[in-house]
Design an enzyme around this catalytic site. Structure first.
Site, PDB file in Angstrom:
ATOM      1  N   ASN A 252      -0.610  -9.382   1.518  1.00 18.53           N
ATOM      2  CA  ASN A 252       0.092  -8.661   0.452  1.00 18.53           C
ATOM      3  C   ASN A 252       1.493  -8.334   0.968  1.00 18.53           C
ATOM      4  OD1 ASN A 252       1.018  -6.897  -1.490  1.00 18.53           O
ATOM      5  ND2 ASN A 252      -0.432  -5.257  -1.023  1.00 18.53           N
TER       6      ASN A 252
ATOM      7  N   GLU B  18      -9.838  -0.570   0.687  1.00 17.23           N
ATOM      8  CA  GLU B  18      -8.648  -0.161   1.434  1.00 17.23           C
ATOM      9  C   GLU B  18      -8.545   1.360   1.443  1.00 17.23           C
ATOM     10  OE1 GLU B  18      -5.540  -3.475   1.480  1.00 17.23           O
ATOM     11  OE2 GLU B  18      -5.238  -2.390  -0.366  1.00 17.23           O
TER      12      GLU B  18
ATOM     13  N   LYS C  33       3.920  -7.094  -0.588  1.00 20.13           N
ATOM     14  CA  LYS C  33       4.508  -5.907  -1.252  1.00 20.13           C
ATOM     15  C   LYS C  33       5.963  -6.204  -1.652  1.00 20.13           C
ATOM     16  CE  LYS C  33       1.387  -3.028   1.360  1.00 20.13           C
ATOM     17  NZ  LYS C  33       1.028  -1.701   1.794  1.00 20.13           N
TER      18      LYS C  33
ATOM     19  N   GLY D 231      -0.790   1.138   5.956  1.00 18.44           N
ATOM     20  CA  GLY D 231       0.560   1.282   6.485  1.00 18.44           C
ATOM     21  C   GLY D 231       0.711   2.424   7.484  1.00 18.44           C
TER      22      GLY D 231
ATOM     23  N   HIS E 161      -4.238  -1.831  -6.585  1.00 17.22           N
ATOM     24  CA  HIS E 161      -3.811  -1.407  -5.241  1.00 17.22           C
ATOM     25  C   HIS E 161      -3.505   0.086  -5.271  1.00 17.22           C
ATOM     26  CE1 HIS E 161      -1.483  -1.012  -1.588  1.00 17.22           C
ATOM     27  NE2 HIS E 161      -2.049  -2.126  -1.182  1.00 17.22           N
TER      28      HIS E 161
ATOM     29  N   GLU F 139      -1.209   1.787  -4.048  1.00 22.11           N
ATOM     30  CA  GLU F 139       0.201   2.122  -4.329  1.00 22.11           C
ATOM     31  C   GLU F 139       0.465   2.076  -5.829  1.00 22.11           C
ATOM     32  OE1 GLU F 139       1.922  -0.695  -1.581  1.00 22.11           O
ATOM     33  OE2 GLU F 139       1.100   0.481   0.076  1.00 22.11           O
TER      34      GLU F 139
ATOM     35  N   SER G 211      -4.048  -1.342   7.816  1.00 26.04           N
ATOM     36  CA  SER G 211      -3.613  -1.492   9.210  1.00 26.04           C
ATOM     37  C   SER G 211      -4.459  -2.501   9.989  1.00 26.04           C
ATOM     38  CB  SER G 211      -3.582  -0.133   9.914  1.00 26.04           C
ATOM     39  OG  SER G 211      -2.639   0.715   9.279  1.00 26.04           O
TER      40      SER G 211
END
Ligand code: PEP
Length: 251
Positions: A9, A168, A11, A174, A96, A98, A214
């Site tokens: 991904n 996730e 992003k 991240g 996702h 985010e 991560s």
């Protein structure tokens, strides 16, 4: 045997030129990846056509990172599932964390998106995962269970076969903090059990469940060794071809 997938991904990173170079670097060393491990890359919308050309003739699949929840029309700034298919995508990521956090992506919108994606011949990498506070309170099974039931339970069994789930944990995305193999395996097993309860054992056994958060070359091997972890959705480490391939080679 369910499919093993390592998906990148990207992003909101890379220019088109950088993205094409990254795709070409992955293609050039794809032969190092063990047979049976499928690669997927998810660049930004603007890159899709160019990255599709760079991937042509390979078995690396192209994915979008999102799609609109309406099929077409006056929705300024949106990109439809049909457009993604036309641009060469085989997959789209949906849900996702985010998108859930910054763009108000809720289960009602995700049900619309997932149906449009599937109707247009896209497979879906559907993301679920709890926040740190939810994990600390011990609510992670409940949170992830609800994310699954509110969206995936609305699908038919045939539709469910086109879904890849990515667990996730938000606290691991991240942050450099990864779920331990035990933590990840525990919830992956729970996800598979949840899918089995609605769709039956056969579909649950065939559902690919990725770990994301991560994941890097140094921890992928341990995570991928878990019986219910079928690969990874990789953010930061997917922006470097060698790291991305090293993760895929962890199998
Ligand atoms: C992601 O956002 O999908 C992700 C897994 O990110 P990272 O690998 O950077 O934690």
């Amino acid at each position: 045997m369910r499919k093993k997938i390592v998906a990148g991904n990207w992003k909101m990173n890379t220019t088109v030129t950088e993205g094409v170079a990254l795709a070409r670097a992955i293609v050039s060393k794809k032969n190092e990846v063990p047979e049976g491990v499928s690669l997927v890359v998810a660049p930004p919308f603007t890159h899709l056509t160019f990255v599709a050309a760079a991937l042509k003739g390979t078995d690396i699949a192209l994915s979008a990172q999102n799609c609109a929840y309406e099929p077409k029309g006056a929705f300024t700034g949106e990109v439809s599932a049909a457009m993604l298919k036309d641009a060469g995508c085989a997959y789209t990521i949906l849900g996702h964390s985010e998108r859930r956090e910054y763009y108000g992506e809720n289960s009602a919108k995700l049900v619309k998106k997932i149906n449009l994606a599937l109707d247009n011949g896209l497979k879906v990498i559907f993301c679920v995962g709890e926040k740190l506070a939810e994990r600390k309170m011990g609510n992670h099974f409940e949170v992830v269970g609800a994310q699954i039931s509110e969206v995936l339970f609305t699908l038919t069994p045939e539709q469910m076969k086109q879904i890849v789930i990515a667990y996730e944990p938000v606290w691991a995305i991240g942050t450099g903090v990864t779920a331990t193999a035990e933590e990840a395996q525990e919830i992956h097993a729970f996800i598979r059990k949840t899918i089995a309860a609605r769709f039956g054992e056969a579909i649950a056994e065939e559902t690919t469940i990725l770990y994301g958060g991560s994941c890097k070359p140094s921890n992928a091997k341990e995570l991928f060794a878990c019986p219910d972890i079928d690969g990874g959705l990789i953010g930061g480490a997917s922006l470097n071809a060698d790291d991305f391939l090293a993760i895929a080679k962890s199998y």
